[in-house]
Design a protein around this motif. Sequence first.
Motif, PDB file in Angstrom:
ATOM      1  N   ALA A 125      21.323  62.734  21.892  1.00  0.00           N
ATOM      2  CA  ALA A 125      19.849  62.450  21.855  1.00  0.00           C
ATOM      3  C   ALA A 125      19.396  61.793  20.387  1.00  0.00           C
ATOM      4  O   ALA A 125      18.600  61.004  20.332  1.00  0.00           O
ATOM      5  N   ARG A 126      20.187  62.212  19.425  1.00  0.00           N
ATOM      6  CA  ARG A 126      19.858  61.740  17.922  1.00  0.00           C
ATOM      7  C   ARG A 126      20.145  60.210  18.220  1.00  0.00           C
ATOM      8  O   ARG A 126      19.423  59.572  17.517  1.00  0.00           O
ATOM      9  N   VAL A 186      19.016  65.101  26.950  1.00  0.00           N
ATOM     10  CA  VAL A 186      18.246  66.556  26.622  1.00  0.00           C
ATOM     11  C   VAL A 186      18.582  67.527  27.690  1.00  0.00           C
ATOM     12  O   VAL A 186      19.174  68.720  27.315  1.00  0.00           O
ATOM     13  N   ALA A 212      16.166  72.722  18.071  1.00  0.00           N
ATOM     14  CA  ALA A 212      16.903  71.836  17.280  1.00  0.00           C
ATOM     15  C   ALA A 212      16.440  70.386  17.580  1.00  0.00           C
ATOM     16  O   ALA A 212      16.045  69.285  17.048  1.00  0.00           O
ATOM     17  N   LEU A 213      16.332  70.168  19.138  1.00  0.00           N
ATOM     18  CA  LEU A 213      15.915  68.887  19.540  1.00  0.00           C
ATOM     19  C   LEU A 213      14.381  68.657  19.466  1.00  0.00           C
ATOM     20  O   LEU A 213      13.612  67.671  19.307  1.00  0.00           O
ATOM     21  N   ASN A 243      15.035  74.270  23.338  1.00  0.00           N
ATOM     22  CA  ASN A 243      15.839  73.804  22.251  1.00  0.00           C
ATOM     23  C   ASN A 243      15.271  73.195  21.289  1.00  0.00           C
ATOM     24  O   ASN A 243      14.674  72.189  20.770  1.00  0.00           O
ATOM     25  N   GLY A 246      21.833  69.328  27.066  1.00  0.00           N
ATOM     26  CA  GLY A 246      22.115  69.821  25.708  1.00  0.00           C
ATOM     27  C   GLY A 246      23.153  69.009  24.947  1.00  0.00           C
ATOM     28  O   GLY A 246      23.879  69.476  24.106  1.00  0.00           O
ATOM     29  N   ARG A 247      22.992  67.741  24.903  1.00  0.00           N
ATOM     30  CA  ARG A 247      23.540  66.500  24.131  1.00  0.00           C
ATOM     31  C   ARG A 247      22.948  66.228  22.920  1.00  0.00           C
ATOM     32  O   ARG A 247      22.407  65.120  22.948  1.00  0.00           O
ATOM     33  N   ASP A 248      22.781  67.161  22.053  1.00  0.00           N
ATOM     34  CA  ASP A 248      21.887  66.956  20.865  1.00  0.00           C
ATOM     35  C   ASP A 248      22.160  65.665  20.165  1.00  0.00           C
ATOM     36  O   ASP A 248      21.342  64.954  19.639  1.00  0.00           O
ATOM     37  N   ASP A 249      23.678  65.557  19.782  1.00  0.00           N
ATOM     38  CA  ASP A 249      23.982  64.199  19.131  1.00  0.00           C
ATOM     39  C   ASP A 249      23.867  62.977  20.077  1.00  0.00           C
ATOM     40  O   ASP A 249      23.445  62.064  19.068  1.00  0.00           O
ATOM     41  N   ALA A 278      13.098  69.307  26.438  1.00  0.00           N
ATOM     42  CA  ALA A 278      13.488  70.111  25.570  1.00  0.00           C
ATOM     43  C   ALA A 278      12.725  71.366  25.290  1.00  0.00           C
ATOM     44  O   ALA A 278      13.119  72.509  24.949  1.00  0.00           O
TER      45      ALA A 278
END
Length: 190
Positions: free
Chosen positions: A146-147, A138, A177-178, A175, A141-144, A170
Amino acid sequence: MTQVSPQNPRSQGAQPPAAGGAYGSFTQEQVEALFINAAREGEADLLSSFLDAGMNPDLQVEKGYTPLILASYNGHIEAVSVLLMRGASPDLQDEKGATALAGVAFKGFLPIARMLLQAGAQVDLPNAVGRTPLMFAVMFGRDDMARLLLKAGASPTHRDGEGLNALDLAQRQGNAALLALFKEHEAGQA
């Protein structure tokens, strides 16, 4: 006689010095330095040779780094695979409490994160200040990532030493998206 630098494992030839003692003019410290450098540089074949010669895949050196932490952090998939197949522990921590998974969460190396998780890495193992791999994903900014970590069971509500959790981080970063991902995750948990 040619001097061999621990910074250049290729200069010593195809075979590593024998582990467990001096080999020729190599000290144990030099052998360990060559082994660690092979991990740092992603020299999978050389790592295999060192391991065949008896090196410990969980050797910890300066700052508590292990070959797996270094290979993972530097994005060397093949080296990580060799180390995991040869028994490296995915949950060893350096002197600040960071694991290989925390390093790849920070860097965003999804394939290595998957390998570490498949090898049994604890998804929520916090560092010395209580931050988990999800928090690093988070924060950077590593959204993928985090998913992926959420799907692997990471807790977005784990609090660090400052009392913050991944959701707080987040929100601080705006953020959206997160934040939506965390709400979706929370709804799926209900």
